[in-house]
Design a protein around this motif. Structure first.
Motif, PDB file in Angstrom:
ATOM      1  N   ARG A   1       0.877  -1.122  -0.180  1.00  0.00           N
ATOM      2  CA  ARG A   1       0.165   0.046  -0.125  1.00  0.00           C
ATOM      3  C   ARG A   1       1.088   0.781   0.065  1.00  0.00           C
ATOM      4  NH1 ARG A   1      -2.525  -1.211   5.286  1.00  0.00           N
ATOM      5  NH2 ARG A   1      -1.117  -3.024   5.581  1.00  0.00           N
TER       6      ARG A   1
ATOM      7  N   SER B   1       0.597   3.818  -2.929  1.00  0.00           N
ATOM      8  CA  SER B   1       0.103   5.089  -2.586  1.00  0.00           C
ATOM      9  C   SER B   1       1.201   5.938  -3.684  1.00  0.00           C
ATOM     10  CB  SER B   1      -0.362   4.801  -1.136  1.00  0.00           C
ATOM     11  OG  SER B   1      -0.362   7.019  -0.769  1.00  0.00           O
TER      12      SER B   1
ATOM     13  N   ASN C   1       0.798   6.698  -6.677  1.00  0.00           N
ATOM     14  CA  ASN C   1      -0.429   7.155  -7.939  1.00  0.00           C
ATOM     15  C   ASN C   1      -0.729   5.652  -8.843  1.00  0.00           C
ATOM     16  OD1 ASN C   1      -2.069   8.857  -8.549  1.00  0.00           O
ATOM     17  ND2 ASN C   1      -1.409   8.282 -11.114  1.00  0.00           N
TER      18      ASN C   1
ATOM     19  N   HIS D   1      -2.717   5.656   4.450  1.00  0.00           N
ATOM     20  CA  HIS D   1      -1.465   4.585   3.812  1.00  0.00           C
ATOM     21  C   HIS D   1      -0.525   5.762   5.460  1.00  0.00           C
ATOM     22  CE1 HIS D   1      -2.883   4.739   0.386  1.00  0.00           C
ATOM     23  NE2 HIS D   1      -3.282   3.069   0.246  1.00  0.00           N
TER      24      HIS D   1
ATOM     25  N   SER E   1       2.213  11.894   1.860  1.00  0.00           N
ATOM     26  CA  SER E   1       2.816  12.007   0.890  1.00  0.00           C
ATOM     27  C   SER E   1       3.928  11.576   0.785  1.00  0.00           C
ATOM     28  CB  SER E   1       2.047  13.002  -0.650  1.00  0.00           C
ATOM     29  OG  SER E   1       2.897  13.763   0.312  1.00  0.00           O
TER      30      SER E   1
ATOM     31  N   THR F   1      -1.616   1.481   8.688  1.00  0.00           N
ATOM     32  CA  THR F   1      -0.986   0.406   7.844  1.00  0.00           C
ATOM     33  C   THR F   1      -1.048  -0.619   8.369  1.00  0.00           C
ATOM     34  OG1 THR F   1       1.186   0.479   7.225  1.00  0.00           O
ATOM     35  CG2 THR F   1      -0.303   1.907   5.353  1.00  0.00           C
TER      36      THR F   1
ATOM     37  N   THR G   1      -5.615   0.642  -2.312  1.00  0.00           N
ATOM     38  CA  THR G   1      -5.090   1.448  -2.516  1.00  0.00           C
ATOM     39  C   THR G   1      -5.842   2.533  -3.486  1.00  0.00           C
ATOM     40  OG1 THR G   1      -2.736   1.068  -1.916  1.00  0.00           O
ATOM     41  CG2 THR G   1      -2.495   3.522  -3.162  1.00  0.00           C
TER      42      THR G   1
ATOM     43  N   PRO H   1      -5.597   6.152  -5.867  1.00  0.00           N
ATOM     44  CA  PRO H   1      -5.044   7.278  -5.646  1.00  0.00           C
ATOM     45  C   PRO H   1      -6.012   8.131  -5.991  1.00  0.00           C
ATOM     46  CG  PRO H   1      -4.936   5.911  -8.179  1.00  0.00           C
ATOM     47  CD  PRO H   1      -5.616   5.118  -6.492  1.00  0.00           C
TER      48      PRO H   1
ATOM     49  N   GLY I   1      -3.209   9.078  -2.036  1.00  0.00           N
ATOM     50  CA  GLY I   1      -3.878   8.168  -2.336  1.00  0.00           C
ATOM     51  C   GLY I   1      -4.337   7.929  -1.024  1.00  0.00           C
TER      52      GLY I   1
ATOM     53  N   GLN J   1      -5.997   4.466   1.355  1.00  0.00           N
ATOM     54  CA  GLN J   1      -6.306   3.340   1.474  1.00  0.00           C
ATOM     55  C   GLN J   1      -8.374   2.313   2.052  1.00  0.00           C
ATOM     56  OE1 GLN J   1      -4.571   0.176   4.089  1.00  0.00           O
ATOM     57  NE2 GLN J   1      -3.927   1.795   5.590  1.00  0.00           N
TER      58      GLN J   1
END
Length: 516
Positions: free
Chosen positions: A232, A236, A239, A419, A423, A436, A448, A450, A490, A492
């Protein structure tokens, strides 16, 4: 031989497997100062128009064109082998190359198709990249350790075998961090894998090579493994879409690890892809091979189309992790501004589509995060230390503190969340896995999705934020809008145990809401 000489031999051998006609002259490579290389391949004229067209297709589109005879397996394999070599020269993502064997397999598939007029399975002629942990006969699985170099696998992981039965072509394996334990991909053999969206940033880990290759469309579909976020996190950061299933839905037999038998938290394998529908296609293709007949730990549970359609249709109630009214905050580490903006973007899209979004207060989240860290460190990292010491190689920066410390072993319906609290991070700056790894502790499936990209103009740091603890302070202060600019964001989506089909349906609903 010294460990440096062993590594030099490996690097030269890997480079020699790149056909000379596909090697990019140094003056044609983007300068190191150029952060993003995500569009380099399309702008470089290194691929033919046909290769560009093939590598832009979704997996179900690609398999459809192979099944119709529009493309041969050989054409497709050639295109992805070429593109993968370019990706590697840009971000350093491959550990193993087996183009000759892949093209021979493609030739055999084409002969089968010509003779019988049908494909061998859903993945007929589709190249699939594998994280270095998955064994492929005739290749190494060094998983970031110098001492594992030179040990060629004589058999394959069960999932590798089943992918071949479904018609997939294995052509490359991808980079991982030393120890497999970090949200960064760097080792002393291949080196560091960079994020193609911003090479100042991490590609994540431990399936980071897979994420970077997929981000550059050097693979249509990849396989990673996950014990604390290792599918994940890189998905993430790159993308991508991904699925971490519950333990037992996909076969894990004969996958290489640092320590076999460490099963308090089960590692799982899962797909990483360019769209949600490709995750569905992967699961259908593998489960069609009945993995429970090959791996005793696989659950006898075929693909459940009804559950998938239930998740894909109708209005739903989504819970979002929240603390003190802040969506996305687990109460321990405050997410960075681009993550908070991405969360609000998803909430807005879901409500606009008619879904209900509610706050979800996690139960003893910090306790769970602390517990899983204690489980992971119960042996004092002794196996990893032994493996590293046996070659004389140094520990990577991420593992250095743990390596040098003498840590004693210990005696012995749906919700969505982050996640990570950030970023894609700066290299060697990944600090918190609580968003996570708790999902692994509970053995819940997660996908996941994006959402957006960091924007230094929009994602301004809140200078008034009062940090919850020292780690929160360290994590929040690490955010630099100028450096993080352009990094993927992204979320989750987490579902109930063994409900992968329903979760994938929900994932597609969120994807549709985001583009509506």
């Amino acid at each position: 031989m010294t460990w440096e000489e062993i590594v030099d031999k490996k690097r030269k051998a890997l480079f020699a497997l790149i056909p000379e006609k596909w090697r990019i002259p140094s003056d044609q490579l983007p300068p190191e100062s150029e952060r993003s290389v995500i569009s380099f391949i399309e702008q470089s004229n290194l691929l033919t128009a046909e290769e560009l067209a093939i590598t832009a297709l979704k997996v179900n589109e690609l398999s459809g064109k192979i099944a119709s005879g529009e493309y041969t397996a050989t054409q497709v394999c050639q295109a992805y082998c070429h593109r993968a070599t370019i990706a590697h020269q840009l971000v350093n993502c491959l550990t193993e190359i087996c183009f000759d064997a892949a093209l021979e397999q493609a030739k055999e598939l084409d002969e089968y198709f010509q003779k019988h007029g049908r494909t061998v399975g859903l993945l007929h002629g589709v190249p699939i990249s594998l994280k270095d942990q998955l064994r492929v006969k005739g290749l190494e699985s060094c998983i970031g350790y110098v001492s594992f170099l030179g040990k060629v696998d004589g058999d394959e992981s069960i999932l590798t075998e089943l992918l071949r039965k479904a018609g997939a072509i294995i052509y490359v394996k991808t980079n991982v961090p030393q120890t497999l334990r970090f949200g960064e991909t760097v080792n002393n053999i291949i080196g560091r894998t960079s994020n193609p969206y911003n090479r100042l940033l991490s590609c994540g880990g431990s399936s980071g090579g897979e994420g970077a290759l997929l981000a550059l469309h050097g693979s249509p579909l990849g396989v990673g493994t996950d014990i604390g976020g290792s599918i994940r996190i890189p998905a993430s950061f790159s993308n991508l879409w991904s699925l971490k299933p519950s333990h037992g839905r996909l076969p894990y037999g004969n996958i290489k690890t640092t320590l076999d038998g460490k099963e308090s938290i089960a590692s799982v394998c899962g797909p990483m892809a360019h769209c949600a529908s490709d995750l569905v296609y992967f699961m259908q293709a593998v489960l069609q091979q009945e993995p429970w007949k090959y791996d005793p730990k696989s659950i006898d549970m075929p693909w459940r189309e009804t559950r998938y359609l239930e998740g894909k249709t109708g209005k739903k109630v989504f819970g979002v992790i929240a603390t003190d009214g802040i969506f996305g905050f687990d109460g321990t580490i405050m997410p960075h501004p681009p993550i908070l903006r991405g969360i609000q973007q998803v909430i807005t899209a879901l409500r606009k589509a008619g879904h209900i979004v509610v706050q979800w207060q996690p139960y003893k989240h910090k306790y769970a995060a602390d517990l899983i860290e204690k489980i992971f460190s119960a042996d004092g990292a002794a196996p990893a230390k032994r493996i590293i010491a046996s070659s004389g190689e140094p520990p990577i920066p991420n593992f250095k503190n743990t390596y040098e410390l003498n840590i004693p072993p210990i005696d012995l319906e749906s919700l969505w969340k982050l996640h990570t609290p950030h970023s894609a991070v700066k290299h060697d700056d990944y600090k918190y896995y609580g968003y996570t790894e708790v999902i692994n502790l509970l053995d819940w499936p997660a996908t996941t999705i994006p959402v957006t990209f960091t924007d230094k103009e929009k994602d301004i740091k809140n200078m008034q934020y009062k940090c919850m603890n020292d780690l929160d302070k360290e994590t929040y202060e690490a955010y630099d809008p100028d450096i993080y600019d352009g990094g993927p964001v992204g979320i989750q989506l987490v579902g109930k145990r063994l409900q992968e089909e329903y979760l994938l349906g929900l994932t597609e609903q969120i994807g549709e809401a985001l583009v509506a």
